[in-house]
Design an enzyme around this catalytic site. Structure first.
Site, short mmCIF file in Angstrom:
data_model
loop_
_atom_site.label_atom_id
_atom_site.label_comp_id
_atom_site.label_asym_id
_atom_site.label_seq_id
_atom_site.Cartn_x
_atom_site.Cartn_y
_atom_site.Cartn_z
CG LEU A 1 -1.95 -1.06 1.39
CD1 LEU A 1 -2.68 -0.91 2.74
CD2 LEU A 1 -2.96 -1.03 0.26
CG ASP A 2 0.37 4.23 -2.94
OD1 ASP A 2 1.19 3.40 -3.40
OD2 ASP A 2 -0.53 4.76 -3.61
CE LYS A 3 5.68 8.67 4.80
NZ LYS A 3 6.86 9.56 4.69
#
Length: 326
Positions: free
Chosen positions: A133-135
């Site tokens: 997942l993106d930050k």
């Protein structure tokens, strides 16, 4: 040392992957590292032709531990755990994988500190992360606790047997529920971004309206991924002039200080358990920030009723008649 007899004429890498129940990439690392012998002779070619009855020997290499210079001082909620898988609710602001540009602890460091790492047959200790997942994205993720589980879950991700549904708050409602099937590649002017690029890797997403506030400034939508490209949901929405609240990188514009995060959350994960073959479904509760932003005009009970997993899964069950962008 592990030894076994070839059961048929086959490529060395295929026979090893079948016997050890690990991925072809892991097998390739073993073979190239000089850890595999056939009839007591080291073989370093993955395509080496085996004969029925050949003796295959495997020497497990020394494990190189994960190197880390940062200590994870954040908490991660565990949604489910057994001997094969760990399901977590990743908080916003946490990067999944280390990189030279990342100057803080990542989810990999947290997993290592908690003892959730795999002793790879390839010789390198690694976290059992199956998808990322993106930050700035929170929500549900699955982590494999052994090599067999990692291989099985990775295959589900590739075969689309693993289902993922996200929730997001957008600046505009969708014209109607839609499928976006547009290839995604690196942005030619901004390497922090991806964009729609002809001939790049295929990417397919489905989007559905869930709730819209009376003034239409806050719109809750659901997204289902068919592929897993970096920033896929954000890029696809931007391509139809829709922007996730807080996502300045992909075009959201606001002078309001109340937008404290990117309002994208991995909400539902469905998978087949790697040992029992049971279909399992996990939900990461909607963060409080979502309720705070949409709750001024929409009652929390209505939000909860509209986002029950059964309702969301029913919405995406048949998208054949939806608007199609390509």
């Amino acid at each position: 040392m592990t030894e076994f007899i070839s059961s048929k004429s086959a490529r060395l890498d295929q026979e090893l992957a079948l016997y050890l129940k690990i991925s072809r990439n892991q097998v390739l690392s073993l073979i190239k590292g000089g850890n595999v012998s056939v009839n007591d002779k080291v073989v370093t070619k993955a395509g080496f032709a085996l004969n029925l009855g050949d003796k295959i020997s495997l020497i497990k290499p020394q494990i190189t531990p994960i190197q880390s210079e940062f200590k994870a001082e954040f908490d991660v909620e565990i949604l489910y755990e057994d001997s094969d898988i760990l399901v977590i609710n990743k908080p916003i602001g946490v990067t999944v994988h280390p990189a030279p540009s990342v100057k803080e602890a990542t989810l990999v460091e947290w997993l290592k500190q908690k003892g959730y790492t795999l002793s790879s047959l390839g010789g390198t200790e690694r976290a059992g992360i199956v998808h990322r997942l993106d930050k700035g994205t929170s929500g549900v993720m699955v982590v494999a606790k052994n090599n067999q589980a990692h291989t099985a879950l990775s295959q589900q991700l590739s075969s689309k047997d693993m289902g993922r549904i996200y929730l997001a708050l957008c600046d505009l409602p969708l014209k109607e529920n839609c499928i976006i099937d547009r290839p995604i590649g690196r942005h030619p002017q901004n390497r922090l971004k991806n964009t729609i690029v002809s001939g790049a890797k295929s990417a397919k997403s489905a989007f559905a309206n869930i709730l819209t506030t009376q003034n239409k400034r806050v719109n809750l939508i659901a997204a289902k991924l068919f592929t897993g490209r970096t920033h896929q949901i954000r890029v696809h929405l931007a391509s139809i002039n829709r922007h996730i609240l807080g996502d300045d990188l992909y075009g959201f514009k606001s002078n309001s200080d109340r937008i404290s995060r990117i309002f994208l959350h991995a909400y539902i994960l469905r998978l087949i358990h790697p040992r029992s073959n049971q279909i399992m479904e996990f939900k990461a509760p909607l963060p409080n920030e979502f309720y705070e932003l949409i709750g001024k005009e929409v009652n929390k009970e209505i939000v909860d009723e509209s986002t029950t997993p059964s309702i969301l899964c029913d919405i995406f069950r048949d998208s054949s008649y939806w608007m199609y962008y390509n």
